[in-house]
Enzyme design. Sequence first.
Site, PDB file in Angstrom:
ATOM      1  NE  ARG A  57      -3.755   0.354   2.294  1.00 51.78           N
ATOM      2  CZ  ARG A  57      -3.913   0.842   3.335  1.00 51.78           C
ATOM      3  NH1 ARG A  57      -3.254   0.692   4.466  1.00 51.78           N
ATOM      4  NH2 ARG A  57      -4.742   1.847   3.147  1.00 51.78           N
ATOM      5  CB  SER A  58       0.629   4.401  -2.134  1.00 52.24           C
ATOM      6  OG  SER A  58       1.179   5.670  -1.740  1.00 52.24           O
ATOM      7  N   GLY A  88       4.390   2.154   2.003  1.00 53.50           N
ATOM      8  CA  GLY A  88       5.436   2.564   1.013  1.00 53.50           C
ATOM      9  C   GLY A  88       6.331   3.767   1.299  1.00 53.50           C
ATOM     10  CB  THR A 116       4.610 -16.108   2.673  1.00 55.54           C
ATOM     11  OG1 THR A 116       4.191 -17.617   3.225  1.00 55.54           O
ATOM     12  CG2 THR A 116       6.102 -15.866   3.318  1.00 55.54           C
ATOM     13  CD  GLU A 126       8.712 -12.730  -0.717  1.00 54.81           C
ATOM     14  OE1 GLU A 126       7.997 -13.806  -1.353  1.00 54.81           O
ATOM     15  OE2 GLU A 126       9.190 -12.144  -1.476  1.00 54.81           O
ATOM     16  CD  GLN A 155      -3.438  -1.705  -3.402  1.00 53.73           C
ATOM     17  OE1 GLN A 155      -4.301  -1.317  -3.662  1.00 53.73           O
ATOM     18  NE2 GLN A 155      -2.172  -0.731  -3.234  1.00 53.73           N
TER      19      GLN A 155
END
Lengths: 99, 175
Positions: B88-89, B92, B114, B116, B133
Amino acid sequence: MILSGIAIAEAVRSGEIVIEPFSESQLGPNSYDFRLGDRCIIYQNHELDSHTQNPTADIAVGCDGLVVKPDRLYLFNTLEMMGSTKFVPIIRGRSSTGR
Amino acid sequence: MILTGNEIRSALDRGEIIISPFRSDWINPNSYNYSLDGAILQMHDNLESYDLIYLQPSGFTLRPRTLYLACTAEIIGSRRYITTLLGRSSLGRLGLFLNVTADLGHVGCESQWTLELTVVQPLRVYPGMRIGQVAFWEQLGRAMPYGGRYHGDVGPRPNKDRTLAAASHLRTVNS
């Protein structure tokens, strides 16, 4: 389905995609190269919290550039205003800078 | 072709997409938000052994230069559409990187996916938070059956390509 560069240019002309400023020289076979804006912010605190507002500070980026360091996050904007009411945009890096 | 949020909803109703549990207010224009499950593997430098961390409501701080394997709280999958797991922005922008090199899910795989996770700066995360998302895509061509390597996964799963840590390497840590 992904648009070709030619289709991107046509959609810019028809108004279905907005890229401003736009230059055909930045078109790729299936993408458009966007440029780095000149505004940058960093976080004031080293430790961040996803549930709170994390205060930021502006950094000036001059003509001689900015050296980005590891272990610190930098937020820039794209130079271009971009968007579409019809197509879903995906923001990607470039292989040359990824290397 | 990517599915709209409305089409994701319709595919759920047709049984062609599974998202469980599902919340209608987590549908986006072209994706569905998923949440972070409460168990995370903090991988050791050898990438073979790890600490199992149970997230408390007060959260847990992810550290840079460390790989964390988390998973979606939801079981997600589709026998018709291809999934891509995206971040998600909003996260981020806090330096949380999620499934950077392998965001492509295979058709037919239904599991807790999973995640990462790596961070640029230390970042506190919380169990159940919206962390990413998932988008769904129509495929072109005749479908191949999925080999099933990660199908049906529950909880975060390390790499299955080689022998993983013996149980003695696993340490449970409460955050």
